[in-house]
Design an enzyme around this catalytic site. Sequence first.
Site, PDB file in Angstrom:
ATOM      1  N   ASP A  10       0.649  -1.200  -0.096  1.00 50.24           N
ATOM      2  CA  ASP A  10      -0.091  -0.106   0.080  1.00 50.24           C
ATOM      3  C   ASP A  10       0.819   1.369  -0.272  1.00 50.24           C
ATOM      4  OD1 ASP A  10      -2.025  -2.036   0.428  1.00 50.24           O
ATOM      5  OD2 ASP A  10      -2.798  -1.296   2.386  1.00 50.24           O
ATOM      6  N   ASP A  16      -2.439  -8.014  -5.687  1.00 53.42           N
ATOM      7  CA  ASP A  16      -3.791  -7.541  -5.920  1.00 53.42           C
ATOM      8  C   ASP A  16      -3.956  -6.191  -5.578  1.00 53.42           C
ATOM      9  OD1 ASP A  16      -4.672  -6.915  -3.002  1.00 53.42           O
ATOM     10  OD2 ASP A  16      -3.506  -8.876  -2.843  1.00 53.42           O
ATOM     11  N   GLU A  51      -7.856   5.089  -4.157  1.00 59.58           N
ATOM     12  CA  GLU A  51      -6.515   5.521  -3.754  1.00 59.58           C
ATOM     13  C   GLU A  51      -5.375   5.241  -4.734  1.00 59.58           C
ATOM     14  OE1 GLU A  51      -7.006   5.242   1.209  1.00 59.58           O
ATOM     15  OE2 GLU A  51      -7.345   3.281   0.012  1.00 59.58           O
ATOM     16  N   GLU A  75      -7.067  -3.534  -3.785  1.00 55.98           N
ATOM     17  CA  GLU A  75      -8.392  -3.004  -3.132  1.00 55.98           C
ATOM     18  C   GLU A  75      -9.097  -2.061  -3.476  1.00 55.98           C
ATOM     19  OE1 GLU A  75      -9.878  -4.599   1.049  1.00 55.98           O
ATOM     20  OE2 GLU A  75      -8.508  -2.919   1.064  1.00 55.98           O
ATOM     21  N   HIS A 121      -0.577   5.133   1.056  1.00 48.86           N
ATOM     22  CA  HIS A 121      -0.128   5.941   2.098  1.00 48.86           C
ATOM     23  C   HIS A 121       0.552   7.017   1.811  1.00 48.86           C
ATOM     24  CE1 HIS A 121       0.327   1.861   4.630  1.00 48.86           C
ATOM     25  NE2 HIS A 121      -0.707   1.946   4.117  1.00 48.86           N
TER      26      HIS A 121
END
Length: 754
Positions: A498, A577, A583, A579, A502
Site C-alpha cells: 500500500d 492484488d 486511492e 483493493e 499511504h
Amino acid sequence: MGLSDFQKVLKKIDNKLNNKTSSGHSSSPTSSSNSGSYNRAPAPLPQVSANSGSPLSSSDIFSKPISSSEPLPLFPRRQHNLKPKGCSEGNESIQTNNFYNNLCLEDQSFPIWTLPYSLWFSKDPSQGDIGFSFNHTEANQRVFGPDPNSNPAQFYFNPPRIKSWYFATADINAREEVQLENHNKLSVIAKWNGMTFPLVHGMGFVTAIYEQGKVPVIGSQVGIQDFRKVGNGKYRAMLFNQVVWTIYVSGANGNADLSLRDPQHIVSDRVNGSCTIQICRGESNFYDETAGCYPISCNLSGSVDGSRGQYKFLYNLKGQSQSGKTLVWCLPHHQEVLVSSCKQTGLKLDSPTKGVMKAYVTNELVMEENNLPIQISWEPWSEISGCSTPSSYSNSSLDLITRAAEAEVKQDVVGMANIDSMYTSGKILDKFAHILFVCSNIIRNQALTAELLPKLKQAIDIFATNRQKYPLVYDTTWKGLISSADPGADFGNSNYNDHHFHYGYHIHAIALVAKSDPTYFQSDEGARAKAYATELLRDVANPSSESDKWFPQSRSFDWFHGHSFAHGIFASGDGKDEESSSEDYHFAYGMKLFGNVTGNVDMENRANLMLAIMKRSMNMYMLYSDDNKIQPPQFIKNKVAGISFENKIDYSTYFGRGTIGNEWIHGIHMLPITPISSYIRGPKFVKEEWDQILAPIIDRIPDGWKGILLLNLALTDPKKAWKWFSRNDWNESQIDNGMSRTWSLAFIAGIGGA
C-alpha cells in the site's frame, strides 16, 4: 488489517484454490490454423532503438529521474529481514509489487502471470515431475462462488497450477534455486538447472533456452494424447483435455527430433549444442512467422503533448524468425488505443480477469491516450453537464462553508496526525490540507488560513524530519522507504503493502499547502516537506531505475495492467492484488499536483498519462457499468470489483463487507473524493451504482461510510448531496476521519450542488 490476519486470508484463499484445482477442459483459441509443413527460413532481427516509433515530442518522460541522489540521511539504513530468493543484492533494484515477485518469495513455487500464460516453479513431487511449469486457462474454466449459480457471484477465480506443460532436463537438481537477473518493471530473466526462461509481460511464447549439454525434457501432468512432427523444428501436441499446443525447436539442436516417451514426457534425441524450445497454445501461421525469436526484456518509454500521451513497450529480442519479429499479446485497454503498425493475427486467448487478449506480430507496442486530464487541477471539477470551471459560489453557500471551516480549523491537527500509521496520518494531513485550500482559495478567509496554516505545517514537519512514532527507514535489500514498525502494523507498510495509498495522502497534502502558501517551499520547513515528498515519490513512482538506482522503476503502477498493485512482498497463490482503485488514482493525482507546484513538467505529464490509462482500464476491470463487456455477465451486477487479483476478483475487502450491506466494498473504491474522482467515476456509472446498490441501504448506514457514499453521490446528483451535507442537524460521526465537512461543502457547491 494486521499482518497475521492478512496472511490468514491468503492462506485460506490458497487452500480453497488448491482443493478445487482440476485439469479442466477447454478448446483451442481462435486462430488461423496451419498444421501442415513448416520450413522456417529465419530472417535476422531488424535494428531497433528506444526512440523508434512516432513519439509526440522529443522528450521521453521516463528518461529523467526525480532525483539520482542517495536517499536523505534522515532515513536510517537497514537490511530487510525478508531476503529475496534467487536474487543478488547489489546494483539491481528488485521489484516488490509486480508480476514476478512471487518467484522471489518463500519456496519460489507460487505462480506468476505474464499474461496470457501463468508459470510457476513446480517442486512438489506429489504434483508430478519437478520443472518450470506453465498453463493457460479459458473463461469457461472459471470457478464462481460461493454459490456458482448466483447472479451476481461474490467471486470468481481461474483454477491454478494445472500443469499443462513443464520444462525440465534429464538431470534435475531439485534443491537448486531459481535465479533471477535483469530485473525490469515489465520483464525478468529466470535461470534454473541449465535453462533460461525470459519472462516478459505479453510474451507470445513460453520459451526455454537450454545450455549446451542439457537434454531437454518436456512434461505434461494433464497428459499428451497425440504428438506429431508437422515441419522442420515444429510439433503439434494435443493433451487429454483436447487442448492443442504447438512446439518449436531452434538453435544447435534445431534439427534434433523430439519424441513422445510416454503420455507425460517428450524427450530430445541428442544434445550436441544449446537449443531453444518455445510452446504456445493453438496453431497458427502467425506462430510460424514469429517462432525462433523471443523477447528477453521490455523497456518503457513515453511522451506527452498537451492532452495527448503515448506510452511504448519496446521488446528487446534474441533469436531469428521468418518475419524478424515476435508475437505479443495485448489486453483490451491496449487494443482500444494501439497506434503502432502491428500485424493483426486474429488470435485470441482469455486473460484470467481482464477479458480477451489479442495477439499482434510486432517488436513494440505504442498506445496513445487522447484525453489526458490537463483541465483538472486544484478546483472542484465534474463531468456533469453544465459544471463550470472555475467554480462559482453563491453567498449563502460561502457562508455555510465558512461556518464549517470555523469549527474544523480549531481541531488539534498535530495531535490527530502524529499517530502510529503512515496511512491514517496521511489521511488526517490531507483532510486539513483540503480545509486549508478552501480557506485560502475558495472562501478566501485570511484569518482562518492564518489559524490553520502553522498547525498544518507543524504536523507535516514531524514527518518531514522523520520524527513520527514509527520513523521511515531506507531498506537496502529491496531498496525502498518503509515503516520501522513491525510488518504486522500499518497494513504491512514495512513489507511494501500500500505505499501508493499511504504516501499519496502525504504528497497531496504537501502540494495543497504549497498551493495555498506560495512561499512555503522557500522556508526551511517547506524545503524539508518538499524533499520528503520527493523521496516518497521516488519510492512509489521512480521513472527509471537506470537513472535512479536507489529505487525500482514504478514500484506500484503496472504499465501493462493499467493500474497499480498494492500487494507487497507476501507470496500469494492468486498473484498481486489491489483493493482501492480510488486511492490508486489519488496517488497519481497528488503526483500531478506536486509536479505542477514544483514545476516538474515530466512528473506532471507522467501523472496525467497514468490517470488517462486508469480511466480506461478501471472502467473495464474494476468499475462496472451495465454495458461492461469485459467482465463475466454474472459478476457485473456487483458494480465494483472489490479486490482485484491477477487470477481472481473477490467482491469483498480485507477488513469486512459493511455493517448494513456491502457499503465498505463500494466506499473503498470512492475515497477520497477530489476533483479527479469524476474523471474516473463518470456520472453514468455513479448513478447506476447508486440506484442499484446504495440508495436502498443509505438511510440505515450509521457511521462515516455514509458520508463517503453521499459525497460520491455528488458526482451524479450534486443537489441531493448538498441537501445532506448542508442540513442543520449535522452529525460529525457520519463522515470518515479523512473527510471534512468544509471540503465536502466546497466541492459539492463548486460542481453545481448549491
